[in-house]
Design a protein around this motif. Structure first.
Motif, PDB file in Angstrom:
ATOM      1  N   ILE A 323       0.863  -1.169   0.000  1.00 47.42           N
ATOM      2  CA  ILE A 323       0.000   0.000   0.000  1.00 47.42           C
ATOM      3  C   ILE A 323       0.903   1.223   0.000  1.00 47.42           C
ATOM      4  O   ILE A 323       1.801   1.343   0.852  1.00 47.42           O
ATOM      5  CB  ILE A 323      -0.922   0.018   1.238  1.00 47.42           C
ATOM      6  N   GLU A 324       0.694   2.136  -0.937  1.00 48.62           N
ATOM      7  CA  GLU A 324       1.572   3.290  -1.067  1.00 48.62           C
ATOM      8  C   GLU A 324       1.520   4.153   0.190  1.00 48.62           C
ATOM      9  O   GLU A 324       0.488   4.264   0.864  1.00 48.62           O
ATOM     10  CB  GLU A 324       1.186   4.126  -2.291  1.00 48.62           C
ATOM     11  N   VAL A 325       2.632   4.789   0.485  1.00 45.14           N
ATOM     12  CA  VAL A 325       2.742   5.577   1.707  1.00 45.14           C
ATOM     13  C   VAL A 325       1.734   6.715   1.727  1.00 45.14           C
ATOM     14  O   VAL A 325       1.220   7.086   2.792  1.00 45.14           O
ATOM     15  CB  VAL A 325       4.190   6.109   1.860  1.00 45.14           C
ATOM     16  N   GLY A 326       1.393   7.271   0.561  1.00 48.39           N
ATOM     17  CA  GLY A 326       0.416   8.349   0.515  1.00 48.39           C
ATOM     18  C   GLY A 326      -0.957   7.919   0.993  1.00 48.39           C
ATOM     19  O   GLY A 326      -1.705   8.717   1.577  1.00 48.39           O
ATOM     20  N   ILE A 327      -1.307   6.663   0.770  1.00 46.72           N
ATOM     21  CA  ILE A 327      -2.600   6.151   1.237  1.00 46.72           C
ATOM     22  C   ILE A 327      -2.585   5.973   2.749  1.00 46.72           C
ATOM     23  O   ILE A 327      -3.555   6.294   3.445  1.00 46.72           O
ATOM     24  CB  ILE A 327      -2.924   4.824   0.523  1.00 46.72           C
ATOM     25  N   VAL A 328      -1.479   5.458   3.283  1.00 45.12           N
ATOM     26  CA  VAL A 328      -1.368   5.256   4.733  1.00 45.12           C
ATOM     27  C   VAL A 328      -1.423   6.595   5.458  1.00 45.12           C
ATOM     28  O   VAL A 328      -2.150   6.761   6.453  1.00 45.12           O
ATOM     29  CB  VAL A 328      -0.068   4.506   5.079  1.00 45.12           C
ATOM     30  N   THR A 329      -0.673   7.591   4.999  1.00 44.40           N
ATOM     31  CA  THR A 329      -0.676   8.891   5.679  1.00 44.40           C
ATOM     32  C   THR A 329      -2.029   9.586   5.539  1.00 44.40           C
ATOM     33  O   THR A 329      -2.451  10.298   6.449  1.00 44.40           O
ATOM     34  CB  THR A 329       0.434   9.805   5.134  1.00 44.40           C
ATOM     35  N   ALA A 330      -2.715   9.373   4.410  1.00 39.10           N
ATOM     36  CA  ALA A 330      -4.045   9.964   4.245  1.00 39.10           C
ATOM     37  C   ALA A 330      -5.024   9.372   5.251  1.00 39.10           C
ATOM     38  O   ALA A 330      -5.861  10.082   5.828  1.00 39.10           O
ATOM     39  CB  ALA A 330      -4.544   9.741   2.824  1.00 39.10           C
TER      40      ALA A 330
END
Length: 349
Positions: A323-330
């Motif tokens: 899962i891309e880091v941008g999805i986790v931080t979002a």
């Protein structure tokens, strides 16, 4: 300063004794260094293939040409270094943005930086046929800079106020993202290419991109740290800042330049990664307080911790995929945003 303290809750309104406050700040920074070391090791060791820490160490200091050496040095080390640099840039940009606008819900995207970078990259892909990530870097930087300049002009340039900047940024964001979405809908090839960039990820990024973006990142960090004192004065209000000798208009313009350099370069390398600039300033104020001279270094230290930790989580939750880091931080940022709004403390600014 009372307003800023009020946003942090009742405990933040009771100042600690100077000695205790200095000890708390020092302890917080030392803890950040320890956490950063831990997540760096985790980033190098954890993934689809788990690598023992002693093999990680051997790959870094005395590589012998094994497969583990190749994974660590060619894949995970560049990914980790990019995460450190981009995380520090986004966290610092968020701290500057919140201090500049006196808005605890502000993040660098409020100035249109992410939207400008995305608009420039989608234009390069769809209209100019650009396919190189190296060229995306320069288009993204140029787009971020133009968007920030436009927001500053619409907000009143040197006469801009935090509210006018926020309104101008919202309008420019909406217009640019509408352009991006429209261009992707009429060009499916652009949509396919953009989805690999726009999701925000550390995977597959070449270390050469970081080398090219590093001068902008360093310049933005130096500029932000140099503005810590006048921005601290501006937290009291523009009139009080002028009385203390701060040049309000110049400080605001230079702050926008610092945010553009930091967030524009990070976005160019990793794609748009949201909420790090929102979450980290709130977290570190627990020990740093609102003083930018302490807040800014703490954000630059703790933001890479969040970035790398989110990246590691994204690697392990759905193996063998990521899962891309941008999805986790979002996801994490959305939870924090809801928490802040429900507490209603932002109204005190």
């Amino acid at each position: 300063m009372t307003a800023v303290a009020g946003a942090l809750g009742p405990a933040a309104q009771v100042p600690a004794p100077p000695g205790r406050r200095a000890a708390l700040r020092t302890t917080g920074l030392l803890l950040g260094l320890v956490l950063l070391a831990v997540v760096v090791l985790a980033s190098l060791a954890i993934g689809t293939r788990q690598i023992p820490l002693h093999d990680v160490w051997s790959a870094l200091v005395s590589p012998s040409g094994t497969e583990n050496d190749a994974i660590v040095r060619q894949l995970r080390l560049p990914r980790t270094l990019i995460g450190i640099a981009a995380g520090a840039a986004l966290g610092l940009a968020g701290a500057v943005m919140q201090t500049l606008t006196r808005n605890p819900l502000a993040d660098p995207g409020l100035l249109g930086v992410n939207a400008g970078a995305s608009a420039a990259v989608v234009t390069a892909i769809s209209l100019l046929g650009v396919e190189s990530f190296d060229l995306y870097l320069w288009f993204a930087l140029a787009g971020a800079a133009l968007a920030a300049i436009l927001v500053n002009l619409l907000g009143g340039s040197r006469a801009a106020t935090p509210v006018r900047l926020a309104l101008a940024g919202t309008a420019v964001n909406a217009a640019l993202f509408g352009y991006v979405n429209g261009l992707q809908l009429v060009d499916l090839g652009t949509l396919e290419t953009m989805r690999h960039w726009s999701v925000g990820t550390l995977a597959g990024r070449d270390a050469d991109l970081l080398v090219k973006a590093l001068p902008m990142l360093v310049a933005g960090m130096l500029l932000a740290f140099g503005l810590a004192r006048p921005l601290g004065a501006m937290a009291l209000g523009d009139d009080s800042a002028r009385a203390l000798g701060a040049h309000v208009g110049r400080t605001r313009v230079l702050s926008i330049a610092a945010i553009t350099l930091l967030c524009g370069a990070a976005t160019a390398v990793c794609g748009p990664i949201g909420f790090i600039g929102l979450m980290i300033p709130h977290a570190v104020r627990v020990f740093s307080g609102p003083d930018p001279r302490w807040l800014f270094p703490a954000c630059a230290l703790y933001a890479p911790v969040l970035m790398l930790a989110s990246d590691v989580v994204g690697r392990v939750v759905v193996p063998p995929s990521e899962i891309e880091v941008g999805i986790v931080t979002a996801f994490l940022g959305g939870l924090l945003f809801i928490h802040l709004v429900r507490q209603r403390k932002v109204a005190q600014l």
